[in-house]
Design a protein around this motif. Structure first.
Motif, PDB file in Angstrom:
ATOM      1  N   GLU A 147      11.361  -2.531   5.961  1.00  0.00           N
ATOM      2  CA  GLU A 147      10.711  -2.783   4.669  1.00  0.00           C
ATOM      3  C   GLU A 147      11.225  -4.080   4.046  1.00  0.00           C
ATOM      4  OE1 GLU A 147      10.269   1.473   5.571  1.00  0.00           O
ATOM      5  OE2 GLU A 147      12.045   0.154   5.465  1.00  0.00           O
ATOM      6  N   ASP A 148      12.547  -4.300   4.109  1.00  0.00           N
ATOM      7  CA  ASP A 148      13.128  -5.517   3.535  1.00  0.00           C
ATOM      8  C   ASP A 148      12.672  -6.768   4.286  1.00  0.00           C
ATOM      9  OD1 ASP A 148      14.435  -4.148   1.564  1.00  0.00           O
ATOM     10  OD2 ASP A 148      16.381  -4.122   2.570  1.00  0.00           O
ATOM     11  N   ILE A 149      12.663  -6.677   5.603  1.00  0.00           N
ATOM     12  CA  ILE A 149      12.230  -7.834   6.402  1.00  0.00           C
ATOM     13  C   ILE A 149      10.772  -8.158   6.109  1.00  0.00           C
ATOM     14  CG2 ILE A 149      11.859  -8.724   8.734  1.00  0.00           C
ATOM     15  CD1 ILE A 149      14.207  -6.935   9.644  1.00  0.00           C
ATOM     16  N   SER A 150       9.952  -7.134   6.059  1.00  0.00           N
ATOM     17  CA  SER A 150       8.528  -7.334   5.769  1.00  0.00           C
ATOM     18  C   SER A 150       8.334  -7.964   4.392  1.00  0.00           C
ATOM     19  CB  SER A 150       7.792  -5.991   5.836  1.00  0.00           C
ATOM     20  OG  SER A 150       6.425  -6.155   5.514  1.00  0.00           O
ATOM     21  N   TRP A 151       9.086  -7.481   3.404  1.00  0.00           N
ATOM     22  CA  TRP A 151       8.977  -8.022   2.045  1.00  0.00           C
ATOM     23  C   TRP A 151       9.360  -9.498   2.010  1.00  0.00           C
ATOM     24  CZ3 TRP A 151      12.558 -10.218  -1.314  1.00  0.00           C
ATOM     25  CH2 TRP A 151      12.102 -10.403  -2.633  1.00  0.00           C
ATOM     26  N   VAL A 152      10.436  -9.865   2.706  1.00  0.00           N
ATOM     27  CA  VAL A 152      10.876 -11.258   2.740  1.00  0.00           C
ATOM     28  C   VAL A 152       9.812 -12.147   3.388  1.00  0.00           C
ATOM     29  CG1 VAL A 152      12.521 -12.841   3.845  1.00  0.00           C
ATOM     30  CG2 VAL A 152      13.347 -10.807   2.653  1.00  0.00           C
ATOM     31  N   LEU A 153       9.265 -11.707   4.513  1.00  0.00           N
ATOM     32  CA  LEU A 153       8.261 -12.513   5.213  1.00  0.00           C
ATOM     33  C   LEU A 153       6.996 -12.691   4.376  1.00  0.00           C
ATOM     34  CD1 LEU A 153       8.472 -11.228   8.912  1.00  0.00           C
ATOM     35  CD2 LEU A 153       9.852 -12.934   7.728  1.00  0.00           C
ATOM     36  N   LYS A 154       6.620 -11.646   3.668  1.00  0.00           N
ATOM     37  CA  LYS A 154       5.414 -11.712   2.838  1.00  0.00           C
ATOM     38  C   LYS A 154       5.646 -12.527   1.569  1.00  0.00           C
ATOM     39  CE  LYS A 154       1.801  -8.752   0.881  1.00  0.00           C
ATOM     40  NZ  LYS A 154       1.336  -7.355   0.693  1.00  0.00           N
ATOM     41  N   THR A 155       6.809 -12.327   0.943  1.00  0.00           N
ATOM     42  CA  THR A 155       7.097 -12.970  -0.342  1.00  0.00           C
ATOM     43  C   THR A 155       7.417 -14.450  -0.200  1.00  0.00           C
ATOM     44  OG1 THR A 155       7.953 -10.879  -1.213  1.00  0.00           O
ATOM     45  CG2 THR A 155       8.565 -12.893  -2.400  1.00  0.00           C
ATOM     46  N   PHE A 156       8.270 -14.787   0.752  1.00  0.00           N
ATOM     47  CA  PHE A 156       8.728 -16.173   0.873  1.00  0.00           C
ATOM     48  C   PHE A 156       7.988 -16.972   1.950  1.00  0.00           C
ATOM     49  CE2 PHE A 156      12.494 -13.804  -0.719  1.00  0.00           C
ATOM     50  CZ  PHE A 156      12.540 -14.385  -1.971  1.00  0.00           C
ATOM     51  N   GLY A 157       7.301 -16.262   2.847  1.00  0.00           N
ATOM     52  CA  GLY A 157       6.548 -16.965   3.877  1.00  0.00           C
ATOM     53  C   GLY A 157       5.054 -16.813   3.734  1.00  0.00           C
ATOM     54  N   GLU A 158       4.635 -15.952   2.796  1.00  0.00           N
ATOM     55  CA  GLU A 158       3.210 -15.646   2.616  1.00  0.00           C
ATOM     56  C   GLU A 158       2.566 -15.302   3.963  1.00  0.00           C
ATOM     57  OE1 GLU A 158       1.881 -18.161  -1.232  1.00  0.00           O
ATOM     58  OE2 GLU A 158       2.529 -19.427   0.450  1.00  0.00           O
ATOM     59  N   GLU A 159       3.314 -14.530   4.736  1.00  0.00           N
ATOM     60  CA  GLU A 159       2.898 -14.134   6.077  1.00  0.00           C
ATOM     61  C   GLU A 159       2.026 -12.878   6.020  1.00  0.00           C
ATOM     62  OE1 GLU A 159       1.766 -13.847   9.343  1.00  0.00           O
ATOM     63  OE2 GLU A 159       3.389 -15.339   9.545  1.00  0.00           O
ATOM     64  N   LYS A 160       0.786 -13.000   6.472  1.00  0.00           N
ATOM     65  CA  LYS A 160      -0.153 -11.882   6.429  1.00  0.00           C
ATOM     66  C   LYS A 160       0.205 -10.788   7.427  1.00  0.00           C
ATOM     67  CE  LYS A 160      -4.008 -14.752   4.853  1.00  0.00           C
ATOM     68  NZ  LYS A 160      -5.365 -15.282   5.178  1.00  0.00           N
ATOM     69  N   LEU A 161       0.889 -11.151   8.492  1.00  0.00           N
ATOM     70  CA  LEU A 161       1.256 -10.179   9.524  1.00  0.00           C
ATOM     71  C   LEU A 161       2.727  -9.768   9.397  1.00  0.00           C
ATOM     72  CD1 LEU A 161      -0.611 -11.838  12.538  1.00  0.00           C
ATOM     73  CD2 LEU A 161      -1.418  -9.991  11.068  1.00  0.00           C
ATOM     74  N   ALA A 162       3.224  -9.762   8.175  1.00  0.00           N
ATOM     75  CA  ALA A 162       4.640  -9.501   7.923  1.00  0.00           C
ATOM     76  C   ALA A 162       5.102  -8.159   8.480  1.00  0.00           C
ATOM     77  CB  ALA A 162       4.919  -9.571   6.423  1.00  0.00           C
ATOM     78  N   TRP A 163       4.316  -7.110   8.248  1.00  0.00           N
ATOM     79  CA  TRP A 163       4.728  -5.769   8.693  1.00  0.00           C
ATOM     80  C   TRP A 163       4.828  -5.689  10.212  1.00  0.00           C
ATOM     81  CZ3 TRP A 163       7.091  -1.892   6.509  1.00  0.00           C
ATOM     82  CH2 TRP A 163       7.088  -0.637   7.123  1.00  0.00           C
TER      83      TRP A 163
END
Length: 313
Positions: A147-163
């Motif tokens: 969950e934390d890794i996904s949040w970081v990728l989405k929040t700071f990388g605006e990564e759509k495939l974060a999960w």
């Protein structure tokens, strides 16, 4: 060719021009890097001028030794979030003529594989701007939950495939520790190949983890707030940012403090009262690098320069 030789300061002349340098003034370069901006500021200062540089990267502190004999210059080994404290230390709070921020990661940091910022050359997965303290990217990835890794990728990388990427990272580390940039890049590329992207699929992941490990947005917010007390009336705030998250923070900060008091529409209040809350005046429009600069330095293509001037309270 060394990393230092490869380093080209972005928007160099526009940044210096917008500082509107007073030869006898006091200036702060919040991101010394390899001294491109600092060197040009010093060229504009008289013997009475003063430049304080800040950088949290030990290699930047080492590079600053080339100015060790210049009595107008000194450098502080800190993150620029310490701007207010540094100003107090040197007794320049409210006395500074200009502050320059060149945000993001520098070319030497990207190009040296041992720093772990880039997937272009395999190296240890470090990513710390200050290698003397804090946890590395590898250490964080070793214990962070999905969950934390996904949040970081989405929040700071605006990564759509974060999960999807976060799950792949957690699955991969169960087999073997993720300690190299090449490992992480391969995991992301396999989990989310994204063939239509012009950039490497791991670009956003690396950006996000780097920003999180270094608390980059928090550093920017704290430093921008501090600039209001550090600058003197008429002092210039010049900021170069490199991606939308940085630029959005800068834009919103400057807009907020250039608008004055926000009151309900129709409320009887004088223009003088409305102006009291204004702390900044915007200077010109945002600037982008010229075509020539982009041709000479492709890393400048996403840069944006914004300028504001401190108003009297």
């Amino acid at each position: 060719m060394s990393a230092e030789n490869l380093h080209i300061s972005v928007l160099l002349q526009p940044a210096i021009d917008n500082l509107a340098i007073d030869p006898d003034g006091t200036y702060i370069d919040c991101t010394f890097g390899r001294g491109g901006h600092s060197g040009l500021i010093l060229n504009h200062l008289s013997e009475n001028g003063r430049l304080i540089a800040i950088d949290r990267d030990p290699t930047a502190i080492e590079a600053a030794k080339k100015y060790a004999d210049d009595s107008r210059f000194l450098i502080e080994h800190h993150g620029f979030s310490e701007l207010a404290n540094i100003a107090v230390k040197h007794e320049i709070t409210g006395k500074v003529d200009g502050i320059l921020f060149d945000l993001g990661v520098s070319s030497p940091q990207l190009d040296v594989a041992e720093r772990g910022f880039s997937f272009m050359n395999d190296g240890p997965l470090d990513m710390r701007m200050d290698t003397s303290k804090g946890q590395t990217a590898a250490q964080w990835l070793a214990h962070a939950d999905v969950e934390d890794i996904s949040w970081v990728l989405k929040t700071f990388g605006e990564e759509k495939l974060a999960w999807r990427i976060a799950n792949a990272i957690v699955d991969a580390r169960e087999e073997t520790p993720i300690e190299r940039t090449g490992q992480l890049a391969a995991i992301v590329k396999t989990a989310a190949p994204q063939p239509k992207l012009k950039k490497h699929p791991a670009t956003r992941t690396f950006q996000a983890i780097r920003m999180y490990v270094n608390s980059e947005l928090e550093q920017i917010e704290k430093a921008l707030d501090a600039s209001l007390s550090v600058l003197k009336p008429g002092g210039r705030l010049v900021v170069i940012s490199f991606h939308s998250l940085e630029d959005r923070l800068v834009k919103q900060f400057m807009k907020k403090h250039s608008q004055g008091k926000q009151v309900p529409r129709g409320l009887p209040i004088s223009e003088e009262e409305l102006q009291k809350g204004k702390k900044l005046a915007l200077v010109g429009k945002k600037q982008k690098p010229s075509k020539q600069e982009v041709d000479e330095n492709i890393r400048s293509r996403s840069s944006v320069l914004r300028v504001a001037e401190r108003l009297a309270d």
